[in-house]
Motif scaffolding. Structure first.
Motif, short mmCIF file in Angstrom:
data_model
loop_
_atom_site.label_atom_id
_atom_site.label_comp_id
_atom_site.label_asym_id
_atom_site.label_seq_id
_atom_site.Cartn_x
_atom_site.Cartn_y
_atom_site.Cartn_z
N MET A 1 0.82 -1.21 0.00
CA MET A 1 0.00 0.00 0.00
C MET A 1 0.86 1.26 0.00
O MET A 1 0.57 2.25 -0.68
N GLY A 2 1.96 1.22 0.78
CA GLY A 2 2.84 2.38 0.85
C GLY A 2 3.43 2.74 -0.49
O GLY A 2 3.51 3.92 -0.85
N CYS A 3 3.82 1.71 -1.25
CA CYS A 3 4.40 1.96 -2.59
C CYS A 3 3.35 2.59 -3.51
O CYS A 3 3.68 3.47 -4.33
N GLY A 4 2.10 2.15 -3.37
CA GLY A 4 1.02 2.73 -4.17
C GLY A 4 0.81 4.20 -3.85
O GLY A 4 0.58 5.02 -4.75
N ILE A 5 0.91 4.55 -2.56
CA ILE A 5 0.76 5.95 -2.14
C ILE A 5 1.90 6.80 -2.70
O ILE A 5 1.69 7.92 -3.18
N ASN A 78 8.30 -3.60 12.70
CA ASN A 78 7.06 -2.90 12.38
C ASN A 78 7.07 -2.25 11.00
O ASN A 78 6.02 -1.91 10.46
N LEU A 79 8.26 -2.07 10.43
CA LEU A 79 8.35 -1.51 9.08
C LEU A 79 7.90 -2.52 8.02
O LEU A 79 7.64 -2.15 6.88
N THR A 80 7.81 -3.79 8.41
CA THR A 80 7.39 -4.82 7.47
C THR A 80 5.88 -5.06 7.56
O THR A 80 5.16 -4.80 6.62
N VAL A 233 1.92 22.57 13.76
CA VAL A 233 2.77 21.46 14.19
C VAL A 233 1.94 20.37 14.86
O VAL A 233 2.10 19.18 14.56
N ILE A 234 1.05 20.75 15.77
CA ILE A 234 0.28 19.75 16.51
C ILE A 234 -0.63 18.96 15.58
O ILE A 234 -0.80 17.75 15.72
N MET A 235 -1.20 19.63 14.56
CA MET A 235 -2.07 18.93 13.62
C MET A 235 -1.25 17.99 12.73
O MET A 235 -1.67 16.86 12.44
N GLY A 236 -0.09 18.46 12.29
CA GLY A 236 0.77 17.59 11.50
C GLY A 236 1.22 16.38 12.31
O GLY A 236 1.28 15.26 11.79
N PHE A 237 1.53 16.60 13.57
CA PHE A 237 1.94 15.52 14.45
C PHE A 237 0.84 14.48 14.62
O PHE A 237 1.09 13.26 14.55
N ILE A 238 -0.39 14.92 14.82
CA ILE A 238 -1.52 14.00 15.00
C ILE A 238 -1.73 13.13 13.77
O ILE A 238 -1.79 11.90 13.86
N PHE A 239 -1.80 13.76 12.60
CA PHE A 239 -2.08 13.00 11.39
C PHE A 239 -0.87 12.19 10.94
O PHE A 239 -1.02 11.11 10.36
N GLY A 240 0.32 12.68 11.23
CA GLY A 240 1.51 11.90 10.94
C GLY A 240 1.58 10.65 11.80
O GLY A 240 1.95 9.57 11.33
N SER A 241 1.19 10.79 13.08
CA SER A 241 1.16 9.64 13.99
C SER A 241 0.14 8.60 13.54
O SER A 241 0.39 7.39 13.61
N LEU A 242 -1.00 9.07 13.06
CA LEU A 242 -2.01 8.15 12.54
C LEU A 242 -1.47 7.39 11.34
O LEU A 242 -1.70 6.18 11.19
N ALA A 243 -0.77 8.10 10.47
CA ALA A 243 -0.21 7.46 9.27
C ALA A 243 0.79 6.37 9.65
O ALA A 243 0.82 5.30 9.04
N ILE A 244 1.61 6.64 10.67
CA ILE A 244 2.60 5.65 11.11
C ILE A 244 1.91 4.48 11.80
O ILE A 244 2.26 3.31 11.59
N PHE A 246 -1.12 3.21 11.44
CA PHE A 246 -1.99 2.34 10.66
C PHE A 246 -1.35 1.80 9.39
O PHE A 246 -2.01 1.17 8.57
N THR A 247 -0.05 2.06 9.22
CA THR A 247 0.66 1.51 8.06
C THR A 247 1.97 0.92 8.56
O THR A 247 2.31 1.00 9.74
#
Length: 304
Positions: A1-5, A78-80, A233-244, A246-247
């Motif tokens: 999925m990551g490669c597709g993104i 976890n990267l796999t 920064v706080i919003m980027g941190f929240i959504f960046g954490s979600l991305a990490i 759930f993938t």
């Protein structure tokens, strides 16, 4: 999925934007990147040290070095496959410290529950401070806030219902399952009953404080982002954490989520993408290096 993104994001950028991203990465101030990596190592140490409290409560005195490097290896795994590192960490601590797998895994599940609760505090703060921006973001992405709210409530109700059934129901099949999972349950409840629970909670907030600082420091690596406000920064941190979360390590998803959120604040897409890749790549390289070092050193340090 990551490669597709990654493929999708690459094709959505013009040649000019790609050149701009390359220039930003080439001219970035990597002192701030190295500083953020130092904070990342501190967060790993805090997680390893926090783990000692739960394991001590269960009667196991583990070496800090083993805790630290099993944490590093788990991040690498976890990267796999997402969340596979937790299983790996419990298996490694069993191998090198003779902690039963089910009990060790229970303490890790307890960690994730505490981490999730702290993350939700960040989410609540972010939603309160940036409601209008978030509302507009979800509208642009064709996502209903009502749907999110109902989904959250439904999840909470199901979780509470599960706990009530698990604690009070006396169905024969459930009693057999409880017996088999006694070690797992003991590990999960270790946080509640441990003597040093407040030290455990303190280190939990320390870990997440480090995560936020790790995200904030690279802001200063690019001239175009060094003056952005903490609300961004706080919003980027929240959504960046979600991305990490759930993938598999946020590959592709982290830069994309950052570009979407930063775009709400009129930060050019090429700058947002450059920042996302700069922050994600540096942390991923560190994860790989520490994970490989841990994988090599653990058997050497535990020779008998």
């Amino acid at each position: 999925m990551g490669c597709g993104i990654i493929y999708y994001q690459y094709n959505s950028l013009s040649t000019h934007e790609l050149d701009s991203i390359k220039n930003s990465l080439w001219n970035a101030n990597y002192f701030y990147i190295l500083l953020s990596l130092l904070v990342a190592v501190i967060s790993h140490g805090a997680r390893a040290y926090r783990w000692k409290f739960a394991l001590q409560h269960l009667g196991y005195e583990t070496k800090m070095s083993n805790n630290f490097f099993t944490v590093c290896v788990s991040y690498l795994v976890n990267l796999t496959i997402p969340r596979s590192g937790e299983v790996t960490r419990a298996a490694l601590i069993k191998k090198y410290e003779d902690v039963p797998f089910d009990k060790a895994f229970g303490t890790i599940v307890a960690e994730r529950i505490i981490d999730l609760a702290i993350f939700f505090l960040f989410v609540i703060i972010g939603f309160v401070l940036q409601y209008e921006k978030l509302h507009q973001f979800f509208i642009d992405q064709n996502v209903s806030l009502r749907t999110i709210a109902f989904s959250g409530i439904a999840f909470l109700v199901m979780a509470v219902l599960f706990l009530v059934i698990w604690i009070y129901a006396e169905w024969s099949i459930l009693l057999k399952l409880k017996k088999k999972l006694a070690g797992l349950t003991e590990g999960i409840l270790s946080v509640w009953y441990m003597e040093k629970k407040w030290q455990y909670i303190f280190h939990s907030f320390l870990i997440w404080g480090c995560y936020l600082i790790m995200f904030y420091i690279p802001i200063f690596a690019l001239p175009e982002t060094e003056n952005i406000g903490f609300n961004i920064v706080i919003m980027g941190f929240i959504f960046g954490s979600l991305a990490i979360g759930f993938t598999n390590g946020g590959i592709g998803a982290f830069p994309l989520s950052i570009s979407l959120i930063f775009g709400l604040y009129n930060i050019p897409e090429e700058i947002s993408v450059a920042f996302g890749w700069l922050a994600w790549t540096s942390q991923t390289v560190l994860t790989i290096l520490l994970g490989l070092i841990g994988y090599l050193l653990l058997p050497i340090m535990n020779r008998k």
